[in-house]
Design an enzyme around this catalytic site. Structure first.
Site, short mmCIF file in Angstrom:
data_model
loop_
_atom_site.label_atom_id
_atom_site.label_comp_id
_atom_site.label_asym_id
_atom_site.label_seq_id
_atom_site.Cartn_x
_atom_site.Cartn_y
_atom_site.Cartn_z
N ASN A 15 1.30 -1.08 -0.18
CA ASN A 15 -0.23 0.26 0.12
C ASN A 15 1.05 1.66 -0.26
O ASN A 15 0.92 1.42 1.25
CB ASN A 15 -0.89 -0.29 1.34
CG ASN A 15 -1.74 1.12 1.31
OD1 ASN A 15 -2.00 2.26 0.14
ND2 ASN A 15 -2.49 1.63 2.50
N TRP A 16 0.68 2.21 -1.31
CA TRP A 16 1.92 2.93 -1.27
C TRP A 16 1.26 4.25 -0.48
O TRP A 16 2.18 5.32 -0.73
CB TRP A 16 1.98 2.90 -3.05
CG TRP A 16 3.08 2.52 -3.00
CD1 TRP A 16 4.46 1.48 -2.33
CD2 TRP A 16 3.66 1.80 -4.56
NE1 TRP A 16 4.38 1.05 -3.53
CE2 TRP A 16 4.67 1.35 -5.13
CE3 TRP A 16 2.64 2.37 -5.65
CZ2 TRP A 16 5.28 0.97 -5.72
CZ3 TRP A 16 3.98 2.32 -7.20
CH2 TRP A 16 4.76 1.40 -6.86
N LYS A 17 -0.23 4.63 -0.10
CA LYS A 17 -0.55 5.68 0.05
C LYS A 17 -0.43 7.09 -0.80
O LYS A 17 -0.71 6.37 -1.91
CB LYS A 17 -0.31 5.67 1.45
CG LYS A 17 -0.22 4.60 2.56
CD LYS A 17 0.03 4.52 3.59
CE LYS A 17 -0.22 3.30 4.23
NZ LYS A 17 0.04 3.83 6.09
N HIS A 101 -9.36 0.71 4.15
CA HIS A 101 -8.29 1.14 5.07
C HIS A 101 -8.94 1.86 6.25
O HIS A 101 -9.30 3.07 6.53
CB HIS A 101 -7.36 2.12 3.75
CG HIS A 101 -6.24 1.75 4.37
ND1 HIS A 101 -5.40 3.18 5.50
CD2 HIS A 101 -5.52 1.22 4.98
CE1 HIS A 101 -4.54 2.60 5.63
NE2 HIS A 101 -4.09 1.32 5.08
N GLU A 103 -7.19 4.91 7.07
CA GLU A 103 -6.54 5.69 7.44
C GLU A 103 -8.10 6.87 6.41
O GLU A 103 -8.23 7.03 6.88
CB GLU A 103 -5.66 6.25 6.44
CG GLU A 103 -4.61 5.97 7.24
CD GLU A 103 -3.05 5.58 6.62
OE1 GLU A 103 -3.12 5.50 4.97
OE2 GLU A 103 -2.02 4.60 6.82
N GLU A 173 -6.05 -5.07 9.71
CA GLU A 173 -5.19 -4.03 10.55
C GLU A 173 -5.34 -3.21 11.22
O GLU A 173 -6.28 -2.90 11.31
CB GLU A 173 -5.12 -3.27 8.69
CG GLU A 173 -4.39 -3.87 7.76
CD GLU A 173 -4.17 -2.48 6.53
OE1 GLU A 173 -3.07 -3.07 6.71
OE2 GLU A 173 -4.79 -1.91 6.63
N GLY A 179 1.78 1.32 10.95
CA GLY A 179 2.88 2.42 11.00
C GLY A 179 3.25 3.08 12.45
O GLY A 179 4.49 4.08 12.47
N SER A 219 2.90 -2.25 10.46
CA SER A 219 3.80 -3.30 10.99
C SER A 219 4.64 -3.46 10.78
O SER A 219 5.47 -4.95 10.92
CB SER A 219 4.33 -2.18 12.07
OG SER A 219 3.81 -0.94 12.16
N GLY A 240 2.82 -1.53 4.38
CA GLY A 240 3.29 -0.30 4.23
C GLY A 240 4.11 0.48 4.00
O GLY A 240 5.20 -0.31 3.02
#
Ligand code: PEP
Length: 261
Positions: A15-17, A101, A103, A173, A179, A219, A240
């Site tokens: 997931n490159w965000k 997600h 975020e 997640e 993160g 993570s 990520g």
């Protein structure tokens, strides 16, 4: 390895965000596509910003690498300025989309209700949703309080028919792990994934639950991926930060292979 795991192909998703520029996308794909062409026991995918998806689909046309959208709207098309149509994603050749997600839930007010609308919209348009379940299952591991997590899975899948749910991937997640540098232990991740599978069995059937992939995210690194992916109910990882570099992404795919060999 459990017999059950054999019927689910491991899935490693980066997931490159919002972290790449166009030339970096191109260079990354150039580097990973030749080795990935040799891999047929693991599926690999990259979730990227919408602006890159069409180019990525073109660049990966002869590669097994999957291009994944990071979000989608719940209507097929129409007057929703700034949103991305599931119909348009499917039309350019995208096959997978992240839905819900952490975020998105945290910064863009996504709720279980909007996640559910998006899951149904994705499926209706031939996209395969990767649904994020972000409930903190430490409470489950410690106190056997399964209710919030079970409710989140059930809410995401409301209205999803038996013949459609095979196209769903679930990613567990936990919010505290994304993160943070603090991944769930392999045991915590397995317990959560098992609970999710039991929930799927209850909602659909045990046979169907055994066919649905459940990923862990939060993570993940090349150091902890092996023990996490070695768990019987975990069929891959959503990654990520540790997947921003091509070598690390390829290492994670290699590790996924070792869990089935
Ligand atoms: C994610 O955002 O889905 C994620 C798992 O991030 P990280 O690997 O950086 O924790």
């Amino acid at each position: 390895m459990s017999q059950h795991k054999i019927q689910r192909k491991p899935f490693v998703v980066a997931n490159w965000k919002m972290n790449k520029l166009a030339h970096q996308v191109h260079e990354f794909l150039d580097e990973v596509m030749p080795p990935l062409a040799q891999v047929d026991q693991v599926e690999a995918g990259i979730a990227a910003q919408d602006i890159f998806l069409a180019d990525m689909v073109r660049q990966t046309a002869d590669s097994p690498l999957q291009v994944v959208a990071e979000n989608v709207h719940w209507e097929d098309y129409g007057a929703y300025t700034g949103e991305t149509s599931p119909r348009a994603l499917a039309d350019i050749g995208v096959r997978y989309v992240l839905v819900g997600h952490f975020e998105r839930r945290k910064f863009f007010n996504e709720t279980d209700a909007t996640v559910n609308l998006k899951v149904n919209a994705a499926l209706r348009n031939g996209l395969k949703p990767i649904i994020d379940i972000d409930e903190d299952m430490r409470a489950y591991a410690q106190f056997m309080d399964a209710e919030p997590a079970v409710a989140q899975v059930a809410a995401a899948l409301a209205g999803v028919a038996v013949d459609q749910v095979r196209n769903v991937t679930i990613a567990y997640e936990p919010t505290w792990a994304i993160g943070s540098g603090e991944a769930a232990s392999a045991d915590q991740a397995q317990k959560a994934a098992h609970l999710i599978r039991q929930t799927l069995a209850h909602l659909y059937s045990p046979v169907i639950a055994e066919k649905i992939r459940i990923l862990y995210g939060g993570s993940v690194t090349v150091d902890n991926a092996r023990s996490i992916m070695g768990q019987p109910d975990i069929d891959g990882v959503l990654v990520g930060k540790a997947a921003l570099h091509p070598k690390a992404f390829l290492d994670l795919v290699d590790i996924a292979q070792t869990t089935i060999e």
